[in-house]
Design an enzyme around this catalytic site. Sequence first.
Site, PDB file in Angstrom:
ATOM      1  NE  ARG A   1      -7.502   7.712   6.049  1.00 49.93           N
ATOM      2  CZ  ARG A   1      -7.688   6.642   5.074  1.00 49.93           C
ATOM      3  NH1 ARG A   1      -7.084   5.433   5.048  1.00 49.93           N
ATOM      4  NH2 ARG A   1      -8.602   6.661   4.219  1.00 49.93           N
TER       5      ARG A   1
ATOM      6  CD  GLU B   1      -2.829   3.639  -1.305  1.00 43.44           C
ATOM      7  OE1 GLU B   1      -3.387   4.732  -1.378  1.00 43.44           O
ATOM      8  OE2 GLU B   1      -2.031   3.388  -0.564  1.00 43.44           O
TER       9      GLU B   1
ATOM     10  CG  HIS C   1     -10.689   9.027   0.200  1.00 39.32           C
ATOM     11  ND1 HIS C   1     -11.828   7.840  -0.036  1.00 39.32           N
ATOM     12  CD2 HIS C   1      -9.796   8.010   1.056  1.00 39.32           C
ATOM     13  CE1 HIS C   1     -11.564   6.590   0.835  1.00 39.32           C
ATOM     14  NE2 HIS C   1     -10.124   6.852   1.178  1.00 39.32           N
TER      15      HIS C   1
ATOM     16  NE  ARG D   1      -4.869   6.420  -0.038  1.00 41.43           N
ATOM     17  CZ  ARG D   1      -5.856   5.727   0.708  1.00 41.43           C
ATOM     18  NH1 ARG D   1      -6.459   6.445   1.412  1.00 41.43           N
ATOM     19  NH2 ARG D   1      -6.020   4.755   0.508  1.00 41.43           N
TER      20      ARG D   1
ATOM     21  CG  HIS E   1      -8.156   7.468  -2.917  1.00 40.68           C
ATOM     22  ND1 HIS E   1      -7.857   6.770  -4.056  1.00 40.68           N
ATOM     23  CD2 HIS E   1      -7.982   6.445  -2.119  1.00 40.68           C
ATOM     24  CE1 HIS E   1      -7.524   5.586  -3.880  1.00 40.68           C
ATOM     25  NE2 HIS E   1      -7.441   5.302  -2.498  1.00 40.68           N
TER      26      HIS E   1
ATOM     27  CG  LEU F   1     -11.878   4.515  -3.390  1.00 39.84           C
ATOM     28  CD1 LEU F   1     -10.782   5.565  -3.414  1.00 39.84           C
ATOM     29  CD2 LEU F   1     -11.742   3.652  -2.285  1.00 39.84           C
TER      30      LEU F   1
ATOM     31  CG  PHE G   1      -2.476  -0.162   1.054  1.00 40.10           C
ATOM     32  CD1 PHE G   1      -2.728  -1.252   0.436  1.00 40.10           C
ATOM     33  CD2 PHE G   1      -3.204   0.997   1.216  1.00 40.10           C
ATOM     34  CE1 PHE G   1      -4.332  -1.582  -0.102  1.00 40.10           C
ATOM     35  CE2 PHE G   1      -4.707   0.924   0.793  1.00 40.10           C
ATOM     36  CZ  PHE G   1      -5.015  -0.249   0.232  1.00 40.10           C
TER      37      PHE G   1
ATOM     38  CD  GLN H   1      -5.931  10.153   2.140  1.00 44.99           C
ATOM     39  OE1 GLN H   1      -6.465   9.435   2.572  1.00 44.99           O
ATOM     40  NE2 GLN H   1      -4.694  10.531   2.494  1.00 44.99           N
TER      41      GLN H   1
HETATM   42  C1  LIG Z   1     -15.060   4.111  -0.409  1.00 52.56           C
HETATM   43  C2  LIG Z   1     -14.076   4.017   0.720  1.00 52.56           C
HETATM   44  C3  LIG Z   1     -13.277   3.064   0.846  1.00 52.56           C
HETATM   45  C4  LIG Z   1     -12.315   2.929   1.865  1.00 52.56           C
HETATM   46  N1  LIG Z   1     -11.321   2.134   1.934  1.00 52.56           N
HETATM   47  C5  LIG Z   1     -10.714   2.032   3.124  1.00 52.56           C
HETATM   48  C6  LIG Z   1      -9.600   1.099   3.308  1.00 52.56           C
HETATM   49  O1  LIG Z   1      -9.448   0.177   2.561  1.00 52.56           O
HETATM   50  N2  LIG Z   1      -8.891   1.059   4.358  1.00 52.56           N
HETATM   51  C7  LIG Z   1      -8.944   2.011   5.379  1.00 52.56           C
HETATM   52  O2  LIG Z   1      -8.137   1.912   6.237  1.00 52.56           O
HETATM   53  N3  LIG Z   1      -9.729   2.942   5.068  1.00 52.56           N
HETATM   54  C8  LIG Z   1     -10.604   3.179   4.050  1.00 52.56           C
HETATM   55  N4  LIG Z   1     -11.758   4.253   4.233  1.00 52.56           N
HETATM   56  C9  LIG Z   1     -11.803   4.996   5.369  1.00 52.56           C
HETATM   57  C10 LIG Z   1     -12.603   4.229   6.321  1.00 52.56           C
HETATM   58  O3  LIG Z   1     -13.546   3.317   5.668  1.00 52.56           O
HETATM   59  C11 LIG Z   1     -13.352   5.399   7.085  1.00 52.56           C
HETATM   60  O4  LIG Z   1     -12.548   6.192   7.443  1.00 52.56           O
HETATM   61  C12 LIG Z   1     -13.906   4.446   8.171  1.00 52.56           C
HETATM   62  O5  LIG Z   1     -14.625   3.193   7.873  1.00 52.56           O
HETATM   63  C13 LIG Z   1     -14.863   5.282   9.082  1.00 52.56           C
HETATM   64  O6  LIG Z   1     -15.396   4.548  10.307  1.00 52.56           O
HETATM   65  P1  LIG Z   1     -16.251   5.078  11.377  1.00 52.56           P
HETATM   66  O7  LIG Z   1     -16.680   4.047  12.176  1.00 52.56           O
HETATM   67  O8  LIG Z   1     -15.211   6.423  12.051  1.00 52.56           O
HETATM   68  O9  LIG Z   1     -17.314   5.759  10.490  1.00 52.56           O
HETATM   69  P2  LIG Z   1     -18.583   5.246   9.636  1.00 52.56           P
HETATM   70  O10 LIG Z   1     -18.459   3.861   9.205  1.00 52.56           O
HETATM   71  O11 LIG Z   1     -18.526   6.154   8.537  1.00 52.56           O
HETATM   72  O12 LIG Z   1     -19.803   5.237  10.502  1.00 52.56           O
HETATM   73  C14 LIG Z   1     -20.566   6.356  10.905  1.00 52.56           C
HETATM   74  C15 LIG Z   1     -21.624   5.893  11.523  1.00 52.56           C
HETATM   75  O13 LIG Z   1     -22.410   7.054  12.337  1.00 52.56           O
HETATM   76  C16 LIG Z   1     -23.795   7.154  12.221  1.00 52.56           C
HETATM   77  N5  LIG Z   1     -24.145   8.407  12.450  1.00 52.56           N
HETATM   78  C17 LIG Z   1     -23.572   9.404  11.927  1.00 52.56           C
HETATM   79  N6  LIG Z   1     -24.449  10.672  12.073  1.00 52.56           N
HETATM   80  C18 LIG Z   1     -25.373  10.153  13.018  1.00 52.56           C
HETATM   81  C19 LIG Z   1     -26.269  10.791  13.707  1.00 52.56           C
HETATM   82  N7  LIG Z   1     -26.555  12.146  13.373  1.00 52.56           N
HETATM   83  N8  LIG Z   1     -27.339  10.275  14.255  1.00 52.56           N
HETATM   84  C20 LIG Z   1     -26.990   8.847  14.506  1.00 52.56           C
HETATM   85  N9  LIG Z   1     -26.037   8.295  13.792  1.00 52.56           N
HETATM   86  C21 LIG Z   1     -25.195   8.925  13.166  1.00 52.56           C
HETATM   87  C22 LIG Z   1     -23.897   6.426  10.921  1.00 52.56           C
HETATM   88  O14 LIG Z   1     -25.154   5.715  10.895  1.00 52.56           O
HETATM   89  C23 LIG Z   1     -22.843   5.207  10.955  1.00 52.56           C
HETATM   90  O15 LIG Z   1     -23.407   4.251  11.724  1.00 52.56           O
HETATM   91  C24 LIG Z   1     -12.460   3.912   2.937  1.00 52.56           C
HETATM   92  C25 LIG Z   1     -13.395   4.983   2.723  1.00 52.56           C
HETATM   93  C26 LIG Z   1     -14.411   5.019   1.666  1.00 52.56           C
HETATM   94  C27 LIG Z   1     -15.286   6.072   1.535  1.00 52.56           C
END
Ligand SMILES: Cc1cc2nc3c(=O)[nH]c(=O)nc-3n(C[C@H](O)[C@H](O)[C@H](O)COP(=O)(O)OP(=O)(O)OC[C@H]3O[C@@H](n4cnc5c(N)ncnc54)[C@H](O)[C@@H]3O)c2cc1C
Length: 569
Positions: free
Chosen positions: A377, A244, A342, A275, A231, A241, A113, A229
């Site tokens: 990141r 990577e 991203h 990135r 991507h 997306l 990566f 960031q």
């Molecule tokens: C397409 C894509 C691919 C990615 N691939 C990778 C990867 O391969 N490796 C890597 O390390 N990172 C990757 N990332 C980044 C990583 O996936 C995210 O940064 C990470 O998953 C975020 O997780 P989280 O638990 O912080 O939030 P999220 O998974 O975004 O969850 C947020 C939660 O908060 C809840 N929520 C938000 N607002 C409210 C509200 N007002 N009331 C109630 N609930 C609410 C939502 O319902 C959800 O359950 C990727 C991101 C994207 C977009």
Amino acid sequence: MPAHDVLIIGAGLAGQRAALAAAQAGASVAIVSKVHPVRSHSVAAAGGINAAISVDDDWHSHAYDTVKGSDFLGDQDAIEIMCSEAPHEVMHLEHIGVTFHRNDKGELDLRAFGGASMKRTAYVADITGQAILHVLYEQLMKHHEQVERYEEWFVTSLLQDDSGRCCGVIARDVRSGRMEVLKAKNVILACGGAGQVYSPTTNALIVTGDGIAQAYRIGAPLMDMEMVQYHPTTLVENGILITEGARGEGATLLNSDGERFMEKYAPNKMELASRDVVSRAEQTEILEGRGVGPQKAGIYLDITKVPRKRTLEALREIVNIGKDFAGVDITREPIMIRPGAHYIMGGVKTDVNGATSVEGLYAAGEVACVSVHGGNRLGANSLLDTLIFGRRAGEHAAARATSMALPSASEARLGDDVAMIDAILARPRTGRRVSEIKGELGETMNKHVAVYRDEQGLQSAHEVVRRLKEEAKSAYVDDHGAVFNQDVLGAIELGYMLDCAEAIVVGAIERKESRGAQFRTDYPERNDEQWLKHIDITAGADGVGGVGGPRITYSPVTITQWQPEERKY
Ligand SMILES: Cc1cc2nc3c(=O)[nH]c(=O)nc-3n(C[C@H](O)[C@H](O)[C@H](O)COP(=O)(O)OP(=O)(O)OC[C@H]3O[C@@H](n4cnc5c(N)ncnc54)[C@H](O)[C@@H]3O)c2cc1C
């Protein structure tokens, strides 16, 4: 009025990992999510998760790569914790049932990566986030007696008691429109990032910065917000997306001359530089007229070099994405990509246990800024961040709950949020539509607060954001019902996005240097003497709706063993 030891907002990876840790520590837990948990954006994570688990790897090397990737803005104590705890966390996931890819010897396979000095990314094809999220959800089911799930409940505000402690939330049951106060000894924000501030973006429609804005509105400082960031590989047409992992498997980047231009920008790491470096290189090629496709706005990503069998096995989702969203068979021809918004490195400032400056309020995952990512990141470090700091926040909040009584949360604030929603529903159709304002915000940010930035562009973005904040006060909605009214929730989310956008722009104007994702064409050098520090942004006390303009302060970067040096790939 339901009451819990630990209430978690968000059921992505950070939220679910926090819930599991708190439940295992004996706490009574509630987890609230505005969508069904397995539809959280974490489900879209594709490429994998970093950990120094190979016999010839060492977490210090992972930590150094992360510090360098952050352009020396990451806090090294937090980075050391994340990287040293990573191998154990990945093995824990494996033991609870995540089916990581294995090599011919039967060991966990690792892929290359960006910005990493060796292969250290564990993966499940290109559905790593989905695989982990589903396994964690099963674990929550197992602890169902301790973990109450509020699925499809939308949190509208954080509650504080008279002494300012966070003591619960106000939430709306999306299915019925009913509002309730949910009391708690501790609240953990795990609400994800703010990708929808930009258009296009790789982020799901639900990623609207709710947690960042909610914390900001009750006085918690935000940190590193200017660091957004881009991507390097998102589809030209729509910003979707392409992981990577593709470059990790050997895909190359080509300009209109068919040249592997990364040779000029990062001769050692080529396509697997960090990135920010790759996105800037692509953008330079495009600006200098060597882009491909209509308006020469793209770059070719050539995956045909990867053996077809391997692509079909290890990158099968992007094979489908290529076909469905660009009409391209990536196993046979290059696909057009460009840098796209991203991930937000900044967020609610926390310590290494997820605690914010507001007593009783924690944050973990993309909503938080610990800061392990600093200015940029590394790919596959975010899944790791969500799990390590989600777990630590869950454990810490559970421990705190054992030694305290339930704070007294007043029901009075419930009436304010009910009235706020009624007022949105009652707005006449004289203002603008919510979606129009959101569209203008996304385009403005993508134009002026992107890979390259300068004072004039940033100032004009700030003006637009301030105007949109005014316009949002009268933005109208079409749906006036109670059941599944996503329209009215969209109006609330717009307010959160505008708060996030303002913090991003103000931070970017303030930082008069180029570091990580912030590249200022008017200040093209990194300036450690003046800017090796975090920018913290706090809401001013006055102003409409209780939130005044952003106030700026600074905090030092924690350096443990790696002194800043020139960054080359
Ligand atoms: C397409 C894509 C691919 C990615 N691939 C990778 C990867 O391969 N490796 C890597 O390390 N990172 C990757 N990332 C980044 C990583 O996936 C995210 O940064 C990470 O998953 C975020 O997780 P989280 O638990 O912080 O939030 P999220 O998974 O975004 O969850 C947020 C939660 O908060 C809840 N929520 C938000 N607002 C409210 C509200 N007002 N009331 C109630 N609930 C609410 C939502 O319902 C959800 O359950 C990727 C991101 C994207 C977009």
